[in-house]
Design a protein around this motif. Structure first.
Motif, PDB file in Angstrom:
ATOM      1  N   TYR A 101      -8.991  -0.788  -9.392  1.00 14.83           N
ATOM      2  CA  TYR A 101      -7.669  -1.147  -8.820  1.00 14.83           C
ATOM      3  C   TYR A 101      -7.490  -1.526  -7.270  1.00 14.83           C
ATOM      4  N   ALA A 102      -7.077  -2.407  -6.917  1.00 13.11           N
ATOM      5  CA  ALA A 102      -7.057  -2.825  -5.461  1.00 13.11           C
ATOM      6  C   ALA A 102      -5.665  -2.179  -4.770  1.00 13.11           C
ATOM      7  N   PRO A 103      -6.020  -1.283  -3.942  1.00 13.54           N
ATOM      8  CA  PRO A 103      -4.823  -0.543  -3.459  1.00 13.54           C
ATOM      9  C   PRO A 103      -4.506  -1.552  -1.999  1.00 13.54           C
ATOM     10  N   HIS A 104      -3.075  -1.502  -1.879  1.00  8.99           N
ATOM     11  CA  HIS A 104      -2.538  -2.464  -0.663  1.00  8.99           C
ATOM     12  C   HIS A 104      -3.716  -3.498  -0.292  1.00  8.99           C
ATOM     13  N   VAL A 127       0.828  -4.388  -6.291  1.00 10.62           N
ATOM     14  CA  VAL A 127       1.689  -5.172  -5.813  1.00 10.62           C
ATOM     15  C   VAL A 127       3.082  -4.496  -5.025  1.00 10.62           C
ATOM     16  N   PHE A 128       2.961  -3.270  -5.035  1.00  7.96           N
ATOM     17  CA  PHE A 128       3.930  -2.531  -4.166  1.00  7.96           C
ATOM     18  C   PHE A 128       3.422  -1.133  -3.806  1.00  7.96           C
ATOM     19  N   ASN A 129       3.293  -0.984  -2.702  1.00  6.94           N
ATOM     20  CA  ASN A 129       2.874   0.240  -1.757  1.00  6.94           C
ATOM     21  C   ASN A 129       3.808   0.429  -1.042  1.00  6.94           C
ATOM     22  N   SER A 130       4.184   1.838  -0.963  1.00  7.12           N
ATOM     23  CA  SER A 130       5.466   2.349  -0.277  1.00  7.12           C
ATOM     24  C   SER A 130       5.169   2.119   1.396  1.00  7.12           C
ATOM     25  N   GLU A 141       1.270  -9.733  -4.853  1.00  8.10           N
ATOM     26  CA  GLU A 141       2.095 -10.122  -6.044  1.00  8.10           C
ATOM     27  C   GLU A 141       1.665 -11.668  -6.327  1.00  8.10           C
ATOM     28  N   GLU A 142       1.695 -12.581  -5.346  1.00  3.57           N
ATOM     29  CA  GLU A 142       1.530 -13.863  -5.522  1.00  3.57           C
ATOM     30  C   GLU A 142       0.049 -14.008  -5.989  1.00  3.57           C
ATOM     31  N   PHE A 143      -0.683 -13.496  -5.362  1.00  2.00           N
ATOM     32  CA  PHE A 143      -2.194 -13.658  -5.767  1.00  2.00           C
ATOM     33  C   PHE A 143      -2.391 -13.026  -7.294  1.00  2.00           C
ATOM     34  N   ALA A 144      -1.778 -12.010  -7.567  1.00  2.00           N
ATOM     35  CA  ALA A 144      -1.853 -11.285  -9.100  1.00  2.00           C
ATOM     36  C   ALA A 144      -1.186 -12.361  -9.934  1.00  2.00           C
ATOM     37  N   LYS A 145       0.006 -12.833  -9.795  1.00  2.00           N
ATOM     38  CA  LYS A 145       0.606 -13.675 -10.620  1.00  2.00           C
ATOM     39  C   LYS A 145      -0.406 -15.046 -10.926  1.00  2.00           C
ATOM     40  N   LEU A 150      -3.333  -7.859 -13.981  1.00  2.00           N
ATOM     41  CA  LEU A 150      -2.410  -6.877 -14.242  1.00  2.00           C
ATOM     42  C   LEU A 150      -1.881  -6.392 -12.870  1.00  2.00           C
ATOM     43  N   MET A 151      -0.531  -5.927 -12.779  1.00  2.00           N
ATOM     44  CA  MET A 151       0.183  -5.487 -11.464  1.00  2.00           C
ATOM     45  C   MET A 151       0.475  -4.135 -11.820  1.00  2.00           C
ATOM     46  N   ALA A 152       0.451  -3.238 -10.684  1.00  2.00           N
ATOM     47  CA  ALA A 152       0.810  -1.732 -10.508  1.00  2.00           C
ATOM     48  C   ALA A 152       1.413  -1.550  -9.164  1.00  2.00           C
ATOM     49  N   ALA A 153       1.921  -0.187  -8.976  1.00  2.00           N
ATOM     50  CA  ALA A 153       2.353   0.253  -7.900  1.00  2.00           C
ATOM     51  C   ALA A 153       2.442   1.868  -7.643  1.00  2.00           C
ATOM     52  N   GLY A 154       2.124   2.098  -6.448  1.00  2.00           N
ATOM     53  CA  GLY A 154       2.098   3.604  -6.064  1.00  2.00           C
ATOM     54  C   GLY A 154       2.837   3.812  -4.757  1.00  2.00           C
ATOM     55  N   SER A 155       2.914   4.923  -4.659  1.00  2.00           N
ATOM     56  CA  SER A 155       3.951   5.736  -3.418  1.00  2.00           C
ATOM     57  C   SER A 155       2.861   5.762  -2.005  1.00  2.00           C
ATOM     58  N   ASP A 156       1.488   5.969  -2.666  1.00  2.00           N
ATOM     59  CA  ASP A 156       0.478   6.205  -1.546  1.00  2.00           C
ATOM     60  C   ASP A 156       0.845   7.548  -0.908  1.00  2.00           C
ATOM     61  N   ALA A 157       1.394   8.576  -1.541  1.00  2.00           N
ATOM     62  CA  ALA A 157       2.053   9.649  -0.999  1.00  2.00           C
ATOM     63  C   ALA A 157       1.035  10.629  -0.279  1.00  2.00           C
ATOM     64  N   HIS A 158       1.218  10.870   0.908  1.00  2.00           N
ATOM     65  CA  HIS A 158       0.436  11.826   1.825  1.00  2.00           C
ATOM     66  C   HIS A 158       1.241  13.096   1.960  1.00  2.00           C
ATOM     67  N   PHE A 159       2.554  13.047   1.674  1.00  2.00           N
ATOM     68  CA  PHE A 159       3.369  14.268   1.902  1.00  2.00           C
ATOM     69  C   PHE A 159       4.152  14.274   0.634  1.00  2.00           C
ATOM     70  N   LEU A 160       4.659  15.545   0.091  1.00  2.00           N
ATOM     71  CA  LEU A 160       5.350  15.751  -1.155  1.00  2.00           C
ATOM     72  C   LEU A 160       6.448  15.040  -1.634  1.00  2.00           C
TER      73      LEU A 160
END
Ligand SMILES: [Zn+2]
Length: 213
Positions: A101-104, A127-130, A141-145, A150-160
């Motif tokens: 999985y490729a983050p950001h 394709v979406f990182n908060s 997103e353009e690259f993935a399409k 496959l495309m996914a997303a995450g908050s990259d949370a470091h605080f709750l």
């Protein structure tokens, strides 16, 4: 099933989230976290104790011809040494049945992979990182399409408070790599940016601390 694909705990040098608190919040929100600490799977035993569903992973740092970059493995059983070669890391991930999985991606400010030849080797593109400026997400997103990734997303949370702000909704009856890859073809992304000041502080802290970790 809702999954936030990119979440840190206090086993990362730059996160304050206690695994037990994350588990509680995950349960109350009904969102499954992917645990993707920097160079550590130390939170996994604690998450297992919590009895909630989660994806065991790691955010690795790998060496590429153009410098160090971040790479995530999902469904991992074993940590991977820091700073090893990109292709060596890929082999180790594949041998343990992990999803790559490729983050950001393309985020030059935060060690995102930006070499398209390397990105083509990966299964899922974030394709979406908060924390990203939207231009980097758009590029990912353009690259993935274009490449049919496959495309996914995450908050990259470091605080709750950040956990669960971004997630992917999937038609999935079991948390299992093959089924997950299939379900991602029709995943629905909900994404929310972290507050600008939060992103600024994190970027500044990470760039100061990272060289020493
Ligand atoms: Zn991260």
């Amino acid at each position: 099933m809702k999954i936030d694909f990119h979440v840190h705990t206090n086993h990362s040098f730059d996160s304050t989230i206690a695994p037990a608190d994350l588990a509680k919040k995950a349960k109350s929100l009904g969102i499954i976290p992917s645990i993707t600490d920097h160079y550590s799977m130390g939170a996994i035993p604690e998450m297992e104790k919590s009895k909630i569903d989660f994806i065991p992973g790691e955010e690795l740092r790998v060496s590429t011809p153009t410098g160090k970059a971040d790479l995530i493995g999902l469904f991992m059983n074993e940590e991977i040494p820091k700073d090893i070669d990109f292709y060596e890391a890929l082999d180790l991930l594949k041998s343990q049945g992990a999803i790559t999985y490729a983050p950001h991606a393309f985020d030059s400010l935060r060690s995102g992979l930006n070499d398209e030849e390397l990105l083509k080797e990966l299964q899922v593109i974030e394709v979406f990182n908060s924390h990203c400026f939207s231009r980097f997400d758009t590029q990912a997103e353009e690259f993935a399409k274009r490449e049919g990734k496959l495309m996914a997303a995450g908050s990259d949370a470091h605080f709750l408070f950040e956990f669960g702000t971004t997630y992917v909704e999937l038609e999935l009856d079991e948390l299992e790599p093959k089924k997950l890859l299939k379900a991602l073809k029709t995943g629905k992304i909900t994404g929310k940016r972290s507050p600008r000041i939060r992103r600024f502080v994190h970027r500044a802290a990470s760039s100061l601390l990272k060289p020493f970790i």
